[in-house]
Design a protein around this motif. Structure first.
Motif, PDB file in Angstrom:
ATOM      1  N   HIS A 130       0.874  -1.177   0.000  1.00 37.12           N
ATOM      2  CA  HIS A 130       0.000   0.000   0.000  1.00 37.12           C
ATOM      3  C   HIS A 130       0.913   1.229   0.000  1.00 37.12           C
ATOM      4  O   HIS A 130       0.930   2.017   0.941  1.00 37.12           O
ATOM      5  N   TRP A 131       1.762   1.301  -1.032  1.00 36.03           N
ATOM      6  CA  TRP A 131       2.478   2.517  -1.433  1.00 36.03           C
ATOM      7  C   TRP A 131       3.797   2.834  -0.759  1.00 36.03           C
ATOM      8  O   TRP A 131       4.456   3.799  -1.125  1.00 36.03           O
ATOM      9  N   ASN A 174      -2.590  -2.420  -3.543  1.00 35.43           N
ATOM     10  CA  ASN A 174      -3.687  -1.480  -3.385  1.00 35.43           C
ATOM     11  C   ASN A 174      -3.516  -0.369  -4.412  1.00 35.43           C
ATOM     12  O   ASN A 174      -2.487   0.311  -4.441  1.00 35.43           O
ATOM     13  N   GLU A 175      -4.514  -0.193  -5.250  1.00 30.81           N
ATOM     14  CA  GLU A 175      -4.571   0.932  -6.182  1.00 30.81           C
ATOM     15  C   GLU A 175      -3.253   1.203  -6.915  1.00 30.81           C
ATOM     16  O   GLU A 175      -2.631   2.248  -6.739  1.00 30.81           O
ATOM     17  N   ASN A 305     -12.182  -0.111  -4.694  1.00 30.90           N
ATOM     18  CA  ASN A 305     -12.234   1.070  -3.842  1.00 30.90           C
ATOM     19  C   ASN A 305     -13.049   2.118  -4.578  1.00 30.90           C
ATOM     20  O   ASN A 305     -12.694   2.516  -5.687  1.00 30.90           O
ATOM     21  N   TYR A 307     -15.170   5.879  -4.206  1.00 36.31           N
ATOM     22  CA  TYR A 307     -15.520   7.077  -3.430  1.00 36.31           C
ATOM     23  C   TYR A 307     -16.458   8.013  -4.174  1.00 36.31           C
ATOM     24  O   TYR A 307     -17.364   8.590  -3.581  1.00 36.31           O
ATOM     25  N   TRP A 354     -15.030  15.521  -3.185  1.00 35.17           N
ATOM     26  CA  TRP A 354     -15.554  14.406  -3.973  1.00 35.17           C
ATOM     27  C   TRP A 354     -17.082  14.416  -3.930  1.00 35.17           C
ATOM     28  O   TRP A 354     -17.679  14.431  -2.849  1.00 35.17           O
ATOM     29  N   GLU A 381     -12.700  -0.517  -0.037  1.00 38.55           N
ATOM     30  CA  GLU A 381     -12.689   0.826   0.555  1.00 38.55           C
ATOM     31  C   GLU A 381     -13.892   1.598   0.072  1.00 38.55           C
ATOM     32  O   GLU A 381     -14.238   1.558  -1.115  1.00 38.55           O
ATOM     33  N   GLU A 438      -3.566  11.073   5.795  1.00 39.17           N
ATOM     34  CA  GLU A 438      -4.213  11.018   4.480  1.00 39.17           C
ATOM     35  C   GLU A 438      -3.252  11.527   3.394  1.00 39.17           C
ATOM     36  O   GLU A 438      -3.478  12.526   2.738  1.00 39.17           O
ATOM     37  N   TRP A 439      -2.129  10.837   3.259  1.00 39.30           N
ATOM     38  CA  TRP A 439      -1.161  11.084   2.187  1.00 39.30           C
ATOM     39  C   TRP A 439      -0.831  12.570   2.043  1.00 39.30           C
ATOM     40  O   TRP A 439      -0.500  13.189   3.053  1.00 39.30           O
ATOM     41  N   PHE A 447     -11.003  10.521   7.792  1.00 40.14           N
ATOM     42  CA  PHE A 447     -11.846   9.483   7.182  1.00 40.14           C
ATOM     43  C   PHE A 447     -12.327   8.446   8.200  1.00 40.14           C
ATOM     44  O   PHE A 447     -13.011   7.489   7.839  1.00 40.14           O
TER      45      PHE A 447
HETATM   46  C1  GCO Z   1      -6.576   4.802  -1.352  1.00 36.04           C
HETATM   47  C2  GCO Z   1      -6.037   4.551  -0.209  1.00 36.04           C
HETATM   48  C3  GCO Z   1      -6.363   5.152   1.070  1.00 36.04           C
HETATM   49  C4  GCO Z   1      -6.843   6.572   1.127  1.00 36.04           C
HETATM   50  C5  GCO Z   1      -8.317   6.678   0.874  1.00 36.04           C
HETATM   51  C6  GCO Z   1      -8.861   8.061   0.997  1.00 36.04           C
HETATM   52  O1  GCO Z   1      -6.537   3.571  -1.625  1.00 36.04           O
HETATM   53  O2  GCO Z   1      -6.666   5.821  -1.946  1.00 36.04           O
HETATM   54  O3  GCO Z   1      -6.222   3.199  -0.050  1.00 36.04           O
HETATM   55  O4  GCO Z   1      -5.106   4.997   1.605  1.00 36.04           O
HETATM   56  O5  GCO Z   1      -6.549   7.070   2.371  1.00 36.04           O
HETATM   57  O6  GCO Z   1      -8.593   6.229  -0.418  1.00 36.04           O
HETATM   58  O7  GCO Z   1      -8.304   8.906   0.038  1.00 36.04           O
END
Ligand code: GCO
Length: 480
Positions: A130-131, A174-175, A305, A307, A354, A381, A438-439, A447
């Protein structure tokens, strides 16, 4: 604004037996202890410690201090009645240099955490990446370099050997969209590079690493070991379905955002139209014979995921369009696409900017299940950032986050609608258990279904968490 919130028992009654309910986090966002336990540096340590990269100069150095508080965090999940927990392993905790020696302390931390979850009756859904790429691998070229995919396969094999007895389903990535395009094209995420050709090479090496990693895990643990991947499938549609330019803009975004991943991973081929679109940027010569076959492994679940929707529109000359919530950064993440903007309709928006549209989640699930009917889906997510206020009510701390609760209510209802329409959806994970890092937005976007007071690390279950807990409890009670 009036918000609609469904009765928890009525909502729970719409879900089948065995449906899993959980919450999600990621290592760098919650663990903290960045320099403890033998952990090596990751690209997010470097990026967040670079002035100007993250809002307010925030870093993941302490985050939610989950590295030290994991036991009470498990107790919290138990109190909420959650039956599953989606977490990620920090590669630089397990293999500090990204290659070579294994860090026993890191492995032991995850063994304790996973054992603790199992003892609490909570099923872990583990993501390997996860990044948080180990910094030495970025120094050697990062994801645009093929070497990184080979190192990832070694790391996956280590995880299988060390943790295989504690993990049921393995999620490779992840993503990967964010890793490739926000990391190497827009520069909004670590490592902050803005090199379009490198971003497309990263796409390929992530696809390759997914296949190599999955094969390495199955070589260690058996061919039937369940593998999944989580994609932020972009729910993109044309602003005006009757306008060929908007339809073309949608094709371009869907191609870069979705089909460059679903093509190799689920269909065993790159989409020809996207290879042609991107020919001015790269000749894709980094795709070697056999790579797409390697990337194409049996998936036992596809994580999605979701949103917000994206509504693509071809811009008139000189017109400036919305970013669709993903346009931040020094450059555009949509390499090679010019003159496309994203509509921002009237309605409800979260603090990420969003647009809130639950029905799009139903449509997205329906679309994926008709394209890949053999692959069960999991919503890995879904959630929302809102401004939260902690109030003291007779000595009790409360967060009345009605906007977030309504977001969950609408979207869980949307998942039920998709199941009613025949989709095979196996679980739902609220993003996130805790307010966290949050990055690029640091601690400024919350969140969590649980509030974290970062100076004291005090946890307070928000109203959304209480409501979600009632849904989960009602579902369990209705099915003894
Ligand atoms: C994402 C990430 C999360 C983020 C969430 C909110 O996959 O983008 O998994 O780490 O925090 O999406 O932006």
């Amino acid at each position: 604004m009036t918000y609609e919130i469904t009765d928890p028992a009525a909502l729970a009654a719409r879900f089948p037996d065995g449906f899993r309910w959980g919450s999600a986090t990621a290592a760098y966002q919650v663990e903290g202890a960045a320099d403890e336990g033998g952990r090596g540096p990751s690209i997010w340590d470097t990026f967040s410690r670079t002035p100007g990269r993250v809002l307010n100069g925030d870093t993941g150095d302490v985050a939610c201090d989950h590295y030290h508080r994991w036991e009470s965090d498990i107790a919290l999940m138990r109190e909420l009645g959650l039956d599953s927990y989606r977490l990620s392993l920090a590669w630089p905790r397990i293999q500090p240099d990204g290659s070579g020696a294994v860090n026993r302390e890191g492995v032991d931390f995850y063994r304790r955490l996973l054992t603790g979850l199992r003892e609490a009756g909570i099923e872990p859904l583990v993501t390997l990446y996860h990044w948080d790429l180990p910094q030495p691998l970025e120094d050697a070229g990062g994801w645009p370099s093929r070497e990184t995919a080979l190192r990832y396969a070694d790391y996956a094999a280590i995880c299988a050997r060390e943790l295989g007895d504690l993990i049921g389903t393995w999620t490779t990535f992840n993503e990967p969209w964010c890793t490739a395009y926000l990391g190497y094209a827009s520069g909004h995420h670590a490592p902050g590079r803005t090199e379009p050709a490198a971003a497309l090479a990263a796409v390929h090496h992530l696809n390759l690493a997914h296949g190599l990693g999955a094969r390495a895990i199955r070589a260690e643990l058996g061919e039937d070991t369940p593998i999944s991947v989580t994609l932020n499938v972009h729910a993109v549609r044309p602003s005006d379905p009757g306008d060929p330019a908007d339809v073309e803009a949608t094709r371009r975004i869907d191609g870069l955002g979705n089909r460059l991943f679903t093509g190799p991973m689920l269909e065993g081929a790159y989409p020809q139209d996207v290879l042609e679109d991107t020919a001015p940027i790269t000749d894709w010569s980094f795709v070697l014979d056999g790579d797409v076959e390697t990337a194409h492994v049996r998936l036992d679940a596809l994580g999605i995921n979701y949103y917000t929707p994206m509504i693509a529109r071809a811009l008139a000359p000189g017109e400036v369009g919305g970013s669709g919530g993903h346009g931040e950064g020094a450059a555009s993440p949509w390499v090679g696409v010019e003159g496309v903007g994203f509509d921002e309709p009237e309605g409800e928006y979260t603090r990420m900017g969003w647009y809130v549209e639950p029905a799009t989640l139903t449509a997205l699930i329906a679309d994926l299940s008709s394209r890949y009917p053999e692959v069960p889906l999991v919503v890995t997510e879904n959630g929302a950032a809102y401004e939260d206020v902690v109030v003291d009510e007779g000595g009790e701390r409360r967060v009345h986050d009605v906007g977030r609760t309504a977001y969950y209510s609408g979207h869980i209802g949307a998942v039920a609608d998709a199941i009613d329409a025949g989709a095979d959806v196996r679980g739902y994970f609220a993003w996130s258990l805790l307010d966290n890092f949050e990055w690029a937005f640091g601690y400024d976007r919350r969140f969590g279904i649980v509030h974290v007071d970062f100076p004291t690390q005090e946890r307070t279950v928000k109203d959304s968490g209480r409501w979600y807990s009632e849904v989960v409890g009602a579902h369990r009670a209705s099915r003894p």
